[in-house]
Each structure stands twice: as structure tokens, then as C-alpha cells.
Design a protein around this motif. Structure first.
Motif, PDB file in Angstrom:
ATOM      1  N   SER A 155       0.853  -1.186   0.000  1.00 54.01           N
ATOM      2  CA  SER A 155       0.000   0.000   0.000  1.00 54.01           C
ATOM      3  C   SER A 155       0.891   1.240   0.000  1.00 54.01           C
ATOM      4  O   SER A 155       1.788   1.357   0.843  1.00 54.01           O
TER       5      SER A 155
ATOM      6  N   GLU B  84      -2.857   5.566  -2.908  1.00 52.86           N
ATOM      7  CA  GLU B  84      -3.658   6.752  -2.633  1.00 52.86           C
ATOM      8  C   GLU B  84      -2.805   7.987  -2.886  1.00 52.86           C
ATOM      9  O   GLU B  84      -1.580   7.959  -2.701  1.00 52.86           O
TER      10      GLU B  84
ATOM     11  N   LYS C 250      -5.206   7.075  10.418  1.00 52.47           N
ATOM     12  CA  LYS C 250      -6.405   6.287  10.119  1.00 52.47           C
ATOM     13  C   LYS C 250      -6.096   5.011   9.349  1.00 52.47           C
ATOM     14  O   LYS C 250      -6.854   4.037   9.407  1.00 52.47           O
ATOM     15  N   LYS C 251      -4.974   5.019   8.619  1.00 52.60           N
ATOM     16  CA  LYS C 251      -4.720   3.897   7.713  1.00 52.60           C
ATOM     17  C   LYS C 251      -3.239   3.546   7.680  1.00 52.60           C
ATOM     18  O   LYS C 251      -2.380   4.428   7.787  1.00 52.60           O
ATOM     19  N   LYS C 252      -2.943   2.266   7.537  1.00 46.73           N
ATOM     20  CA  LYS C 252      -1.566   1.786   7.505  1.00 46.73           C
ATOM     21  C   LYS C 252      -1.070   1.706   6.060  1.00 46.73           C
ATOM     22  O   LYS C 252      -1.696   1.106   5.194  1.00 46.73           O
TER      23      LYS C 252
END
Length: 448
Positions: free
Chosen positions: A7, A33, A47-49
Motif C-alpha cells: 500500500s 492513494e 487512520k490507515k496503515k
């Protein structure tokens, strides 16, 4: 397989960059992203890894530090100290990039980046984590043997470790004999291009016609002696590294031609109208200081910026006290083996004499002095009488002189060597360790 489970977050205030990155990575990784505003970075990471962040170094943000990339890098590391961060920088921002690497970044890219190199870089970082159970990417200096324990050389090795895996153009600065060619080869050997060609050219020794033919190639009949087609060194180095030594000695006309090729990434052989695309990593070297290069009467500033994404300054041996004995032991071992004198070693008086010498010829002079000592010695233990320094460099030992100005020393040295060689410029330049072009410039400088 590593990429497919990755990611990635890309942060850049340039929408075109974000779009290009997203299009490139979306088919390669699990998730990508993009974020235009760095002020949203921390909340996103909380909020996200993510496995990796690709971060621009300059934003038009409220952070008025002049080095936003470093600021946001530190903020990212506060949230996740193990996350990988790849920095994106323009060529003028490389000092900040080096500083950022010391602050924990994994790599940096130079805009415009090569897509395949970006993918290789990400893969290499992830592979390193899988192999060693750690997220630290720290390639070792390899290829040719580089020795040094002094702080100045540790800084050089640190830079090599960090910049070698990138495609950044490198300018190596240092006096004659400091080993600039070894550093260039070490950078190539630790790069993603290590299995591709490493091509070295001494451009300072090339005439105007030879310069173009040697670097860009020529077609049959392009000039009198062009009896067949020949590819140039740029094409030979395609996919690999091109090392241009003595870059400080080329003429302004040659500089203009070189700049055109580097800007367009195209070479046109002499006698041809068909430009050919080239993909090279450029390393240049010179014994001329950066301040002297910046004199536009002698060197184009736009070319300096093009070749100098990162500069590495190789210190003279006199500033590397800790390394002299280390290097001496190495060279004694090398030449004892070469000349079948395996029992030869250096004694205390030998090393004492080494420590009191100033080595104007740097590592090259040390190497030649130790080779001579091993050859000439009849004993197994080398002592101070076996250590004889080259007369080529003796003119620089001027502790008893009333005039210690460097220009005076250099001028007197040139006069002595030219007189010794009966006015032969080629022999004199070789003995002085510089090119004929460099010697002619010095003659003009001193009105000789």
C-alpha cells in the motif's frame, strides 16, 4: 509478488505528478492513494496503515521553513518510525535530500523520474525488508575495495550508500590522486544499473573533433579518417553509467554540446541526421573546485546544475590521518603478493615516516611509494630507508620557503617540470598528473 501486497501513499502538490504516479502504480501494487495537501498527511496515516510514502520535498504550505520535505518526513516518522519514505526532489534540492536521508528516508528520486527505476527502487526496498527482517535499506560500498576509517571518509561512504541506488547525476570533486575513479565505480556497482555497462571517458584530453566522435559516435565518411560507422560512448553506456573524468577541462563549445545531449537525452552521431535516445546515469569528476567551476567565463552554470544533482568531495590524504596506515598495510599486502614476497611487512620506523609526510600526490603517491618499497627491499621488514617519495611531488614540500602562496608553488613546480622535460608539454603534463589542456590553462594563467 512483493509489490502486489503493498500500500502506497503519494503526497505532492502537483496534480500532474499525482496522476502520473497513480497511473503507474495502480496496476503494480495492492493500493495507491494520492494526497495534494501535506497538512492532511498525519490524519491519513493515523487512520490507515501504508507500507511506503512517496513524498515531495517542496510544497506551497504554511510550513515556512524552506525545507518542507524534511518537516513532513519527521512528522511521518513520529507516526510510524518504520515506514519507508521515498523523497522526490528537483536537482536543485539535493542538499535537502541528503539531509533527509540522514533523518530516516529510504531513497530519493529526481524529477523527472524513470518509471522502471521507480518500480525497481520500491521492489529493492521491500526485498531488503523481507531478507533481513528490517525496513532499513543500507547498501554497503562494494565493487572495488574502498578503505577508510576517518570521519571524512565515513561521510563519503554514507553518501555513496544513499545515492548509489538512485539515478541522480553525481559530480565528484577532489585533488589528483584521491581516487575519484574508484568512487565512481563503487557508485555504479551499488546502483540498479550494476549489471549494465560502466564506461569511462577522460574528456579533458579530447580535442573538439574527437570529443564529438568519442562521445556521440560518427558515420562512415563523416570526416577524413572516418572509415566505418562507430557508436559513441553515450550509446555504449546505454542502460548503464557514463563516467566523464576531467569534466572541468572541457571548452565552452564542448560544454554546450554536452548540455544539449543531457537535456534532450538524444545523441546524433557525426554525419547523421537521426538522433538516438539514450538512457544513462551520469557521473562526472574534476580536480577543479566547485567555486572555480562556477566562474561562467570557464564553465556554464546550467551544465553544472545538470551534472551536479549530488556532489561528493573526496578529501586529500593529508586530511585522512587515520587512513594512511590502513591504506599502507593494504598496499604492502597487495604488492607483496604480486611480487612473490609474501613475508614482507612494514615496521615501526616505516609507519613513523609515513605519518610525517604530507602526500601532495594523495593515495596515488602512497600506492606508488609502497610498490617501490616492496620491489626494492631486500628484507622481510620494511623500514624508513625503504620509503622513498617521488621527486615529482617534492616541489610541493616547501616548509623552508619564504613564499608559501599556492599560486607561487604551482607556478614554480610547472617551470621546473617543463625545464626538466626540455619544453615538452605532453611529458610535463603527464609528470604533473594533469592533462595537456589543464597545463596550457595554467601556463596562460601565470603568463608563462
Amino acid at each position: 509478488m512483493l509489490l502486489k501486497n503493498t500500500s502506497i501513499l503519494v503526497v505532492d502538490d502537483d496534480v500532474d505528478v499525482l496522476t502520473a504516479m497513480h497511473m503507474l502504480l495502480k496496476s503494480q501494487v495492492k493500493e495507491v492513494e494520492t494526497e495534494k495537501n501535506p497538512n492532511n498527511l498525519i490524519s491519513i496515516l493515523q487512520k490507515k496503515k501504508f507500507d511506503l510514502v512517496i513524498l515531495d520535498m517542496n510544497f506551497n504550505s504554511v510550513v515556512n521553513t524552506g525545507n518542507e520535505g524534511i518537516y513532513w518526513l519527521n512528522k511521518i516518522k513520529e507516526v510510524d518510525k518504520d515506514i519507508f519514505v521515498i523523497l522526490i526532489t528537483a536537482y536543485g534540492d539535493m542538499d535537502l535530500a541528503i539531509k533527509s536521508l540522514k533523518n530516516g528516508a529510504s531513497d530519493f528520486l529526481v524529477k523527472p523520474w524513470k518509471n522502471e527505476k521507480l518500480i525497481e527502487s520500491i521492489s529493492e526496498i521491500l526485498k531488503q525488508r523481507k531478507s533481513h527482517g528490517s525496513k532499513k535499506w543500507n547498501p554497503q560500498v562494494g565493487g572495488l575495495k574502498l578503505l577508510g576509517e576517518s570521519e571524512v571518509m565515513k561521510d563519503v561512504f554514507f553518501k555513496i550508500n544513499k545515492i548509489a541506488p538512485t539515478d541522480a547525476n553525481i559530480l565528484i570533486l577532489g585533488e589528483n590522486g584521491t581516487g575519484k575513479d574508484l568512487i565512481a565505480k563503487a557508485i555504479h556497482d551499488n546502483s540498479l544499473r550494476k549489471n549494465k555497462p560502466f564506461i569511462k571517458v577522460d574528456v579533458g584530453a579530447l580535442t573538439s573533433t574527437l570529443f564529438e566522435s568519442e562521445l556521440f559516435g560518427h558515420k562512415k565518411g563523416a570526416f577524413t579518417d572516418a572509415r566505418e560507422d562507430r557508436i559513441g560512448r553515450f550509446e555504449e553506456a546505454d542502460g548503464g553509467t557514463l563516467f566523464l573524468d576531467e569534466i572541468g577541462n572541457i571548452s565552452l563549445q564542448q560544454q554546450a554540446k554536452l548540455l544539449t545531449v543531457l537535456q534532450n537525452r538524444l545523441v546524433t552521431p557525426l554525419g547523421s541526421n537521426n538522433p538516438k535516445p539514450i538512457d544513462i546515469r551520469l557521473i562526472c569528476a574534476t580536480n577543479i573546485g566547485l567555486e572555480a567551476l562556477a566562474d561562467e567565463a570557464n564553465f556554464r552554470k546550467d551544465l553544472i546544475y545538470r551534472i551536479n544533482t549530488v556532489e561528493i568531495i573526496i578529501p586529500p590524504l593529508r586530511d585522512r590521518d587515520k587512513d594512511i596506515e590502513l591504506l599502507a598495510k593494504h598496499f604492502v599486502e597487495v604488492y607483496a603478493e604480486k611480487y612473490l614476497k609474501s613475508n614482507v611487512s612494514a615496521g615501526a620506523s616505516f609507519f613513523k615516516k609515513l605519518r610525517t609526510y604530507h602526500f601532495p600526490g594523495n593515495v596515488r603517491e602512497l600506492q606508488y611509494a609502497l610498490e617501490r618499497a616492496v620491489i626494492m627491499s631486500d628484507n622481510d621488514t620494511l623500514n624508513d630507508s625503504d620509503l622513498v617519495f617521488s621527486p615529482i611531488e617534492k616541489h610541493k614540500k616547501v616548509s623552508d620557503s619564504s613564499d608559501l602562496k599556492l599560486d607561487t608553488i604551482e607556478k614554480n613546480a610547472i617551470l621546473k617540470v617543463i625545464e626538466k622535460n626540455n619544453g615538452n608539454i605532453s611529458k610535463s603534463a603527464k609528470e604533473l598528473g594533469i592533462t595537456r589542456t589543464a597545463l596550457y590553462r595554467r601556463l596562460n594563467k601565470y603568463g608563462l
